[in-house]
Design an enzyme around this catalytic site. Structure first.
Site, mmCIF file in Angstrom:
data_model
loop_
_atom_site.group_PDB
_atom_site.id
_atom_site.type_symbol
_atom_site.label_atom_id
_atom_site.label_comp_id
_atom_site.label_asym_id
_atom_site.label_seq_id
_atom_site.Cartn_x
_atom_site.Cartn_y
_atom_site.Cartn_z
ATOM 1 N N GLU A 144 46.765 48.862 39.092
ATOM 2 C CA GLU A 144 46.369 49.377 37.791
ATOM 3 C C GLU A 144 46.407 50.906 37.768
ATOM 4 O OE1 GLU A 144 46.412 49.377 34.758
ATOM 5 O OE2 GLU A 144 44.852 47.956 34.136
ATOM 6 N N THR A 182 37.385 39.493 34.645
ATOM 7 C CA THR A 182 36.475 39.990 35.675
ATOM 8 C C THR A 182 35.121 40.339 35.051
ATOM 9 O OG1 THR A 182 36.964 42.355 35.411
ATOM 10 C CG2 THR A 182 38.447 41.072 36.827
ATOM 11 N N HIS A 238 45.768 39.530 35.672
ATOM 12 C CA HIS A 238 44.709 38.841 36.409
ATOM 13 C C HIS A 238 43.702 38.180 35.455
ATOM 14 C CE1 HIS A 238 41.814 41.967 35.296
ATOM 15 N NE2 HIS A 238 42.783 42.846 35.554
#
Length: 209
Positions: free
Chosen positions: A82, A12, A9
């Site tokens: 995760e 973040t 991803h």
């Protein structure tokens, strides 16, 4: 030959603060959104047969940004979320070093000696569910030798997948570099389900970022 395109991803907020994420979630930063869009552009000409994503928000958001307005079949698979860190999630590394000195050291330096934190997962448990998830991909889509699968997941999951493919023990987990945000790893799978890494942790799509 079957190909699995594995993506971490985008960046973040907790990534920027070096906080442990695990099953907890932190939204993509502006940079993380841009990273995912750039990766989507680089993959635009690949006709994926299936898109598989972790159920966690940051992975789903990354998936949507990569797919864009393309008509692709997206499914969520719990096996690729995760690693769960229990009370460590959202915590600052300095706090964890003080409160869990031995476990924290083992996690980052001697993974084979890391057990688990109450409410979290062990490496063995994560490896088991990853193997289940990979078997599902191979068994479900492996009949088509030209199938192309996009898998959007997380840093630890990618490291453990690579460790398995390379036949390395857990103590070698941190020998390789950290998996970069929005990086691309590509695995080829032959008709006997043997896997080979052909691209690893590539961020060429990010240009000068």
């Amino acid at each position: 030959m079957m190909k699995i395109y594995i993506v971490r991803h985008g960046e973040t907020q907790w990534n920027t603060e070096r906080r442990m994420q695990g099953w907890g979630n932190s939204d993509l930063t502006k940079l993380g959104i841009h990273q995912a869009k750039q990766l989507g552009k680089s993959l635009a000409n690949i006709n994926f047969d299936k898109v598989i994503t972790s159920p966690l928000g940051r992975a789903i958001e990354t998936t949507k940004l990569i797919v864009g307005d393309r008509d692709l079949d997206v499914v969520v698979n719990e096996n690729f979320k995760e690693m769960g860190f229990g009370p460590w999630e959202g915590e600052n590394p300095n706090v964890l070093k003080e409160q869990y000195p031995d476990q924290y050291y083992n996690f980052w330096h001697q993974a084979h000696h890391y057990g688990t934190i109450e409410g979290g997962e062990s490496f063995a448990g994560v490896q088991k569910r990853i193997a289940k998830g990979m078997k599902h991909i191979l068994d479900t889509y492996g009949d088509n030798p030209d199938s192309k699968i996009l898998l959007v997941t997380h840093g630890m999951i990618i490291k453990l997948i690579l460790l398995s493919i390379k036949g390395l023990p857990l103590e070698r987990l941190w020998d390789s570099s950290v998996v970069h945000a929005s990086s691309l790893t590509v695995i080829e799978v032959d008709q006997d389900q043997n896997m080979k890494v052909v691209v690893e942790n590539d961020v060429g799509h990010l240009g000068e970022l």
